[in-house]
Write an enzyme that holds these catalytic residues in place. Structure first.
Site, PDB file in Angstrom:
ATOM      1  N   THR A 159       0.315   3.922  -0.530  1.00 28.41           N
ATOM      2  CA  THR A 159       1.328   3.249   0.533  1.00 28.41           C
ATOM      3  C   THR A 159       2.753   3.115   0.297  1.00 28.41           C
ATOM      4  OG1 THR A 159       1.275   0.801   1.256  1.00 28.41           O
ATOM      5  CG2 THR A 159       1.353   1.304  -1.395  1.00 28.41           C
ATOM      6  N   PHE A 182       3.931 -11.024   0.754  1.00 24.26           N
ATOM      7  CA  PHE A 182       5.517 -10.203   1.507  1.00 24.26           C
ATOM      8  C   PHE A 182       4.358 -10.241   3.212  1.00 24.26           C
ATOM      9  CE2 PHE A 182       1.103  -7.060   0.210  1.00 24.26           C
ATOM     10  CZ  PHE A 182       0.804  -7.125   1.242  1.00 24.26           C
ATOM     11  N   ASP A 235      -6.381   0.598   4.814  1.00 22.79           N
ATOM     12  CA  ASP A 235      -4.776  -0.114   5.964  1.00 22.79           C
ATOM     13  C   ASP A 235      -5.949  -1.405   6.618  1.00 22.79           C
ATOM     14  OD1 ASP A 235      -2.944   1.113   8.204  1.00 22.79           O
ATOM     15  OD2 ASP A 235      -4.521   0.523  10.135  1.00 22.79           O
ATOM     16  N   HIS A 258      -7.741 -10.065   1.454  1.00 19.77           N
ATOM     17  CA  HIS A 258      -9.216  -9.260   1.518  1.00 19.77           C
ATOM     18  C   HIS A 258      -8.902  -7.947   0.749  1.00 19.77           C
ATOM     19  CE1 HIS A 258      -4.794  -9.836   2.226  1.00 19.77           C
ATOM     20  NE2 HIS A 258      -4.639  -8.475   3.293  1.00 19.77           N
TER      21      HIS A 258
HETATM   22  O1  LIG Z   1       0.412   1.697   5.625  1.00 20.30           O
HETATM   23  P1  LIG Z   1       0.966   1.482   4.275  1.00 20.30           P
HETATM   24  O2  LIG Z   1       2.592   2.626   3.756  1.00 20.30           O
HETATM   25  O3  LIG Z   1       0.443   1.055   2.920  1.00 20.30           O
HETATM   26  O4  LIG Z   1       1.977  -0.011   4.394  1.00 20.30           O
HETATM   27  P2  LIG Z   1       2.429  -0.860   5.979  1.00 20.30           P
HETATM   28  O5  LIG Z   1       2.683  -2.220   5.021  1.00 20.30           O
HETATM   29  O6  LIG Z   1       2.469  -0.561   7.024  1.00 20.30           O
HETATM   30  O7  LIG Z   1       0.616  -1.173   5.801  1.00 20.30           O
HETATM   31  P3  LIG Z   1      -0.839  -1.340   7.111  1.00 20.30           P
HETATM   32  O8  LIG Z   1      -0.689  -0.154   7.498  1.00 20.30           O
HETATM   33  O9  LIG Z   1      -1.859  -1.483   5.866  1.00 20.30           O
HETATM   34  O10 LIG Z   1       0.153  -2.346   8.237  1.00 20.30           O
HETATM   35  C1  LIG Z   1      -0.965  -3.271   7.613  1.00 20.30           C
HETATM   36  C2  LIG Z   1       0.093  -4.592   8.151  1.00 20.30           C
HETATM   37  O11 LIG Z   1      -0.104  -5.577   7.760  1.00 20.30           O
HETATM   38  C3  LIG Z   1       0.734  -6.356   6.917  1.00 20.30           C
HETATM   39  N1  LIG Z   1       0.018  -6.810   5.689  1.00 20.30           N
HETATM   40  C4  LIG Z   1      -0.788  -6.207   5.462  1.00 20.30           C
HETATM   41  N2  LIG Z   1      -1.525  -7.144   4.209  1.00 20.30           N
HETATM   42  C5  LIG Z   1      -0.863  -7.527   4.359  1.00 20.30           C
HETATM   43  C6  LIG Z   1      -0.975  -9.276   3.131  1.00 20.30           C
HETATM   44  O12 LIG Z   1      -1.731  -9.016   2.381  1.00 20.30           O
HETATM   45  N3  LIG Z   1      -0.637 -10.686   3.274  1.00 20.30           N
HETATM   46  C7  LIG Z   1       0.489 -10.362   4.034  1.00 20.30           C
HETATM   47  N4  LIG Z   1       0.770  -9.246   5.509  1.00 20.30           N
HETATM   48  C8  LIG Z   1      -0.570  -8.172   4.752  1.00 20.30           C
HETATM   49  C9  LIG Z   1       1.613  -5.738   6.262  1.00 20.30           C
HETATM   50  O13 LIG Z   1       2.785  -6.132   6.246  1.00 20.30           O
HETATM   51  C10 LIG Z   1       1.845  -4.133   7.177  1.00 20.30           C
HETATM   52  O14 LIG Z   1       2.206  -5.216   8.957  1.00 20.30           O
HETATM   53 MG   LIG Z   2       0.947   1.452   7.841  1.00 17.54          MG
END
Ligand SMILES: O=P(O)(O)OP(=O)(O)OP(=O)(O)OC[C@H]1O[C@@H](n2cnc3c(O)ncnc32)[C@H](O)[C@@H]1O
Ligand SMILES: [Mg+2]
Length: 250
Positions: A8, A151, A68, A179
């Site tokens: 990630t 975050f 994801d 989650h």
């Molecule tokens: O793909 P990676 O590099 O893991 O990082 P990302 O931030 O792009 O992560 P995702 O593709 O899974 O996108 C999920 C989105 O939802 C948000 N998100 C995921 N889990 C969260 C959480 O536990 N609390 C708040 N926001 C979350 C996160 O900030 C992303 O904007």
């Molecule tokens: Mg992502």
């Protein structure tokens, strides 16, 4: 020691994964800063998690964990959902994304929402994966409630059974109910049972314990039995016992 690459680029996610799985006897390796971005153009969470896990797993040749995730809001037909990261543009500050969501939700009575996380553990040698899902139900707050942690969309999400946002509740509570923690609890079980050996084998020689897990045992099984049968015949050895214990359910 088993090494697992945590694929990630999101530091908040990485921190949670390290907190939740940090006590396992494995080495969690963050992505190098230089790792290039991958395009998450799948049509499901699983596809996107696999794109990340496979790209980095094959590149760095390590067992790889990726997830994801997304925030699904019922009144917005499930949006931002799998677009959570790209919503209003990937580099748009979260404050702006959250303000936009609160504006769209201004007159909505139905504030039901959930975070969903699909975690994937990918094995580059066999080109195989396992995947696990975690969901936490909750509501979209009426304002942005920043706390000291979290975050992404955490400041506008209140999990059911609590009266504060994920940001305000703090990492300890979030990591018990989120989650991601639900998906990772299954990843933990998988790692314990398949990579570390869920069953412990206990060998006692003259009452003294010599523990080894099933993995060590399976590799050294023949050697152990050969040693034990030799030991058995030595006059100074009184008893040799082998006991296989099932790990207690948590
Ligand atoms: O793909 P990676 O590099 O893991 O990082 P990302 O931030 O792009 O992560 P995702 O593709 O899974 O996108 C999920 C989105 O939802 C948000 N998100 C995921 N889990 C969260 C959480 O536990 N609390 C708040 N926001 C979350 C996160 O900030 C992303 O904007
Ligand atoms: Mg992502």
């Amino acid at each position: 020691m088993v090494k697992i690459l945590v694929a990630t680029k999101n530091k908040g996610k990485l921190k949670e994964i390290q907190e939740i799985l940090g006590d396992l006897p494995i080495k969690l390796m963050p992505l190098p800063e230089s790792a290039s971005d991958v395009e998450e153009n799948g049509s499901t969470y699983l596809e996107n998690a696999l794109i990340k896990a496979k790209t980095y797993g094959q590149k760095y040749k390590l067992i790889t964990l990726a997830d994801d995730s997304g925030l699904e809001i019922d009144a917005l037909n499930g949006l931002p959902g799998i677009y959570s990261s790209r919503y209003l543009g990937k580099d748009t500050p979260f404050e702006e994304k959250m303000k936009n969501i609160l504006e769209l939700m201004k007159n909505k009575d139905n504030r039901k929402a959930r975070f969903r996380c699909i975690s994937v553990l990918y094995f580059p040698n066999e080109d195989k994966f396992v995947s696990f899902e975690g969901v936490v139900e909750g509501e979209i707050l009426k304002e942005i409630c920043y706390g000291n942690s979290g975050f992404g969309y955490d400041p506008i999400f209140k999990p059911d059974g609590f009266d504060k946002s994920f940001s305000e509740l703090g990492t300890e509570i979030k990591n018990k109910i989120s989650h991601r923690s639900k998906a990772l609890a299954q990843v933990r079980d998988y790692i314990e049972n398949n990579l570390l050996g869920g069953e412990m084998i206990e060998i006692k020689i003259n009452g003294k314990r010599l523990p080894a897990n099933k993995y060590v045992y399976s590799v050294f099984e023949k050697v152990i039995y050969a040693i034990l049968s030799t030991l058995k015949d030595l006059p100074e050895i009184e008893t040799v016992e082998i006991k296989i214990e099932k790990k207690e359910e948590k």
